[in-house]
Design an enzyme around this catalytic site. Structure first.
Site, PDB file in Angstrom:
ATOM      1  N   ASP A  46       0.849  -1.197   0.000  1.00 62.96           N
ATOM      2  CA  ASP A  46       0.000   0.000   0.000  1.00 62.96           C
ATOM      3  C   ASP A  46       0.886   1.249   0.000  1.00 62.96           C
ATOM      4  O   ASP A  46       1.553   1.536   0.987  1.00 62.96           O
ATOM      5  CB  ASP A  46      -0.893   0.002   1.247  1.00 62.96           C
ATOM      6  CG  ASP A  46      -1.859   1.177   1.232  1.00 62.96           C
ATOM      7  OD1 ASP A  46      -2.954   1.026   0.666  1.00 62.96           O
ATOM      8  OD2 ASP A  46      -1.508   2.250   1.761  1.00 62.96           O
ATOM      9  N   TYR A  51       3.345   9.655  -0.554  1.00 63.46           N
ATOM     10  CA  TYR A  51       4.392   9.060   0.293  1.00 63.46           C
ATOM     11  C   TYR A  51       5.785   9.255  -0.325  1.00 63.46           C
ATOM     12  O   TYR A  51       6.791   9.060   0.353  1.00 63.46           O
ATOM     13  CB  TYR A  51       4.159   7.555   0.524  1.00 63.46           C
ATOM     14  CG  TYR A  51       2.828   7.205   1.184  1.00 63.46           C
ATOM     15  CD1 TYR A  51       2.020   8.175   1.771  1.00 63.46           C
ATOM     16  CD2 TYR A  51       2.381   5.888   1.209  1.00 63.46           C
ATOM     17  CE1 TYR A  51       0.802   7.848   2.353  1.00 63.46           C
ATOM     18  CE2 TYR A  51       1.166   5.553   1.799  1.00 63.46           C
ATOM     19  CZ  TYR A  51       0.382   6.538   2.368  1.00 63.46           C
ATOM     20  OH  TYR A  51      -0.824   6.195   2.938  1.00 63.46           O
ATOM     21  N   LYS A  76      -2.538   5.933  -4.497  1.00 60.73           N
ATOM     22  CA  LYS A  76      -3.611   6.894  -4.196  1.00 60.73           C
ATOM     23  C   LYS A  76      -3.319   8.235  -4.852  1.00 60.73           C
ATOM     24  O   LYS A  76      -2.154   8.622  -4.990  1.00 60.73           O
ATOM     25  CB  LYS A  76      -3.731   7.092  -2.675  1.00 60.73           C
ATOM     26  CG  LYS A  76      -3.660   5.798  -1.881  1.00 60.73           C
ATOM     27  CD  LYS A  76      -3.907   5.991  -0.402  1.00 60.73           C
ATOM     28  CE  LYS A  76      -3.559   4.730   0.375  1.00 60.73           C
ATOM     29  NZ  LYS A  76      -2.126   4.598   0.722  1.00 60.73           N
ATOM     30  N   HIS A 109      -7.323   9.716  -2.172  1.00 63.51           N
ATOM     31  CA  HIS A 109      -6.676   9.620  -0.853  1.00 63.51           C
ATOM     32  C   HIS A 109      -7.518  10.279   0.247  1.00 63.51           C
ATOM     33  O   HIS A 109      -7.654   9.736   1.337  1.00 63.51           O
ATOM     34  CB  HIS A 109      -5.293  10.282  -0.937  1.00 63.51           C
ATOM     35  CG  HIS A 109      -4.294   9.770   0.037  1.00 63.51           C
ATOM     36  ND1 HIS A 109      -2.955   9.654  -0.250  1.00 63.51           N
ATOM     37  CD2 HIS A 109      -4.419   9.344   1.316  1.00 63.51           C
ATOM     38  CE1 HIS A 109      -2.313   9.190   0.805  1.00 63.51           C
ATOM     39  NE2 HIS A 109      -3.176   8.988   1.766  1.00 63.51           N
ATOM     40  N   LEU A 193      -2.200  -0.305  13.933  1.00 59.41           N
ATOM     41  CA  LEU A 193      -1.609  -0.374  15.283  1.00 59.41           C
ATOM     42  C   LEU A 193      -1.738   0.969  15.987  1.00 59.41           C
ATOM     43  O   LEU A 193      -1.142   1.180  17.053  1.00 59.41           O
ATOM     44  CB  LEU A 193      -0.123  -0.761  15.184  1.00 59.41           C
ATOM     45  CG  LEU A 193       0.171  -2.083  14.475  1.00 59.41           C
ATOM     46  CD1 LEU A 193       1.674  -2.260  14.253  1.00 59.41           C
ATOM     47  CD2 LEU A 193      -0.398  -3.258  15.267  1.00 59.41           C
ATOM     48  N   LYS A 233       2.853  -0.944   8.990  1.00 59.95           N
ATOM     49  CA  LYS A 233       4.141  -0.435   8.494  1.00 59.95           C
ATOM     50  C   LYS A 233       5.226  -0.675   9.532  1.00 59.95           C
ATOM     51  O   LYS A 233       4.994  -0.515  10.736  1.00 59.95           O
ATOM     52  CB  LYS A 233       3.996   1.051   8.203  1.00 59.95           C
ATOM     53  CG  LYS A 233       5.300   1.794   7.964  1.00 59.95           C
ATOM     54  CD  LYS A 233       5.712   2.630   9.168  1.00 59.95           C
ATOM     55  CE  LYS A 233       7.075   3.232   9.022  1.00 59.95           C
ATOM     56  NZ  LYS A 233       7.498   3.951  10.252  1.00 59.95           N
ATOM     57  N   SER A 234       6.401  -1.047   9.066  1.00 63.72           N
ATOM     58  CA  SER A 234       7.589  -1.067   9.910  1.00 63.72           C
ATOM     59  C   SER A 234       8.796  -1.046   8.989  1.00 63.72           C
ATOM     60  O   SER A 234       8.707  -1.502   7.842  1.00 63.72           O
ATOM     61  CB  SER A 234       7.613  -2.331  10.786  1.00 63.72           C
ATOM     62  OG  SER A 234       8.825  -2.344  11.520  1.00 63.72           O
ATOM     63  N   VAL A 235       9.912  -0.512   9.481  1.00 62.99           N
ATOM     64  CA  VAL A 235      11.153  -0.634   8.703  1.00 62.99           C
ATOM     65  C   VAL A 235      12.098  -1.638   9.377  1.00 62.99           C
ATOM     66  O   VAL A 235      13.181  -1.885   8.880  1.00 62.99           O
ATOM     67  CB  VAL A 235      11.885   0.723   8.547  1.00 62.99           C
ATOM     68  CG1 VAL A 235      11.142   1.627   7.591  1.00 62.99           C
ATOM     69  CG2 VAL A 235      12.109   1.410   9.887  1.00 62.99           C
ATOM     70  N   ARG A 239      10.260  -6.887  13.027  1.00 60.70           N
ATOM     71  CA  ARG A 239       8.849  -6.517  13.183  1.00 60.70           C
ATOM     72  C   ARG A 239       8.053  -6.808  11.908  1.00 60.70           C
ATOM     73  O   ARG A 239       6.882  -7.198  11.977  1.00 60.70           O
ATOM     74  CB  ARG A 239       8.730  -5.036  13.529  1.00 60.70           C
ATOM     75  CG  ARG A 239       9.106  -4.737  14.964  1.00 60.70           C
ATOM     76  CD  ARG A 239       8.968  -3.268  15.223  1.00 60.70           C
ATOM     77  NE  ARG A 239       9.140  -2.953  16.625  1.00 60.70           N
ATOM     78  CZ  ARG A 239       9.161  -1.711  17.103  1.00 60.70           C
ATOM     79  NH1 ARG A 239       9.035  -0.676  16.281  1.00 60.70           N
ATOM     80  NH2 ARG A 239       9.303  -1.500  18.388  1.00 60.70           N
ATOM     81  N   ASN A 243       4.857  -9.113  12.300  1.00 59.85           N
ATOM     82  CA  ASN A 243       3.503  -8.621  12.024  1.00 59.85           C
ATOM     83  C   ASN A 243       2.688  -9.570  11.148  1.00 59.85           C
ATOM     84  O   ASN A 243       1.472  -9.665  11.299  1.00 59.85           O
ATOM     85  CB  ASN A 243       3.566  -7.225  11.401  1.00 59.85           C
ATOM     86  CG  ASN A 243       4.022  -6.175  12.402  1.00 59.85           C
ATOM     87  OD1 ASN A 243       4.043  -6.419  13.608  1.00 59.85           O
ATOM     88  ND2 ASN A 243       4.409  -5.001  11.907  1.00 59.85           N
TER      89      ASN A 243
END
Ligand code: NAD
Length: 278
Positions: A46, A51, A76, A109, A193, A233-235, A239, A243
Site C-alpha cells: 500500500d 508518500y 492513491k 486519498h 496499530l 508499516k515497519s522498517v 517486526r 507482524n
C-alpha cells in the site's frame, strides 16, 4: 506460515487481506523494507503518490523476481490533483513511477470536502475512467464518511471497491464499517496499530501474555477476525516478519470484544470532514 486469506471485492477482484504499508518510509529505506516484506511472504503493498516512494516500491517488486501479477499494488491520488486533468496526469505519473501499466487498486486519498468546491464526484468519475480502461483493476476511496459515499452512490456508477479509513482499538469505526458492509465496500484499516500507540494498553498486553503472542500480533489478529484489510508499516526486519505471523492463532470472541471495547473515538490522523489536504 499459514496462508493469507483473499477478500473478494464487489467487482469480483481479490485482494490479500494482509499487506505492507509504506507511509513515512523514507525513499532511501523503501527498497530494503519492501524487499524484506516480500521475502517474508507479503504480497500486497500500500503506497501513495504523497508518500514519495512509489518508484522504490516498483523497484523492490522488480528486484524480487516475482511476477507482477503475484503482488497486489495500491496507490492513491495526491490531494493536489483532484481536478480531472490533474488526476489523469497524476495517475500516469503513478504508473510510470511504479514501472507498471496497471495498479490493482487506485484510491482518492482524501475527500477534501472543503476544497475543490466540495466536488469529489468529478474526481471519482475520473477514477471510473481508469477502471474502465483496465489501468486500475479496482478503484476505491480513502477517508470517506457515509455522507461522502452517499453522494457517490447517488451521482456515479461504480461503487467504491474499498474505503481505506483509520481503524484501531482506540477508533473502532463501528458505524462506518457497518455502512460500508451494507454497500459492499470493503474496509481497509489504516494505522491498524494506531501507529504503535495502543500496544502498551493493559488489556492488549494481558491478552498477548495469555496467548503467547506480541501486542502487535494481537491487535493485527483482532483486525483480521473483524474482516478488515490491514497493512501495518515497519522498517525493522524483525517486526515486518512478526507482524505477518497472525494466521496460526485465534482470539476468543470475548478477547476480541475486550479489544473492541477500548474504543475512545480517538484519531491519530486528520478529521476527514475538515481536512483540506494542506
Ligand atoms: P501503523 O499503525 O501500521 O503503525 C506503524 C508504527 O507502529 C511503526 O512506525 C512502529 O513505530 C510501530 N510498529 C510496527 N510494528 C510494530 C511491532 N511489531 N511492534 C511494535 N511496534 C510496531 O501506522 P501507519 O504506518 O500510519 O499505517 C499503516 C499503513 O496505512 C501506512 O503505511 C499506509 O500505507 C496506510 N495509511 C493510510 C492513510 C490514508 O490516509 N489513507 C493514512 C495513514 C496510513
Amino acid at each position: 506460515m499459514a496462508s493469507i486469506p483473499d477478500i473478494t471485492l464487489n467487482n469480483g477482484q481479490t485482494i490479500p487481506q494482509f499487506g505492507f504499508g509504506v507511509f513515512q518510509i523514507e525513499p532511501k529505506d523503501t527498497v530494503s523494507a519492501v524487499s524484506t516484506a516480500l521475502e517474508a511472504g507479503y504480497r500486497h503493498i500500500d503506497t501513495a503518490e504523497m508518500y514519495g516512494n512509489e518508484a522504490e516500491v516498483g523497484e523492490a517488486i522488480a528486484r524480487s523476481g516475482l511476477d507482477r501479477g503475484d503482488v497486489f499494488v495500491t496507490s492513491k491520488l495526491s490531494n493536489d490533483a483532484h481536478e480531472p486533468d490533474d488526476a489523469r496526469r497524476a495517475f500516469e505519473g503513478t504508473l510510470k513511477a511504479l514501472g507498471t501499466d496497471y495498479v490493482d487498486l487506485f484510491l482518492i486519498h482524501w475527500p477534501l470536502p472543503a476544497r475543490y468546491g466540495g466536488d469529489f464526484v468529478a474526481t471519482w468519475r475520473t477514477l471510473e475512467e481508469f477502471y474502465r480502461e483496465g489501468r486500475a483493476r479496482s478503484v476505491g476511496v480513502s477517508n470517506f464518511q457515509p455522507r461522502h459515499l452517499r453522494r457517490l452512490h447517488g451521482e456515479t456508477e461504480v461503487i467504491p471497491a474499498v474505503n481505506q479509513v483509520e481503524v484501531h482499538p482506540y477508533l473502532t469505526q463501528d458505524e462506518l464499517r457497518a455502512f460500508c458492509a451494507q454497500h459492499q465496500t470493503a474496509v481497509e484499516a489504516w494505522s491498524p496499530l494506531g501507529q504503535g500507540n495502543c500496544l502498551q494498553d493493559p488489556v492488549i498486553t494481558a491478552i498477548a501474555e495469555r496467548v503467547g503472542r506480541t501486542p502487535a500480533q494481537v491487535v493485527l489478529r483482532w483486525h483480521v477476525q473483524r474482516g478488515d484489510i490491514v497493512f501495518p508499516k515497519s522498517v525493522t526486519p524483525d517486526r515486518i516478519r512478526e507482524n505477518i505471523g497472525v494466521f496460526d492463532f485465534e482470539l476468543e470472541p470475548a478477547e476480541a470484544d475486550d479489544i473492541t471495547a477500548l474504543n475512545r473515538d480517538e484519531r491519530t490522523g486528520p478529521d476527514p470532514d475538515t481536512f483540506t489536504g494542506r
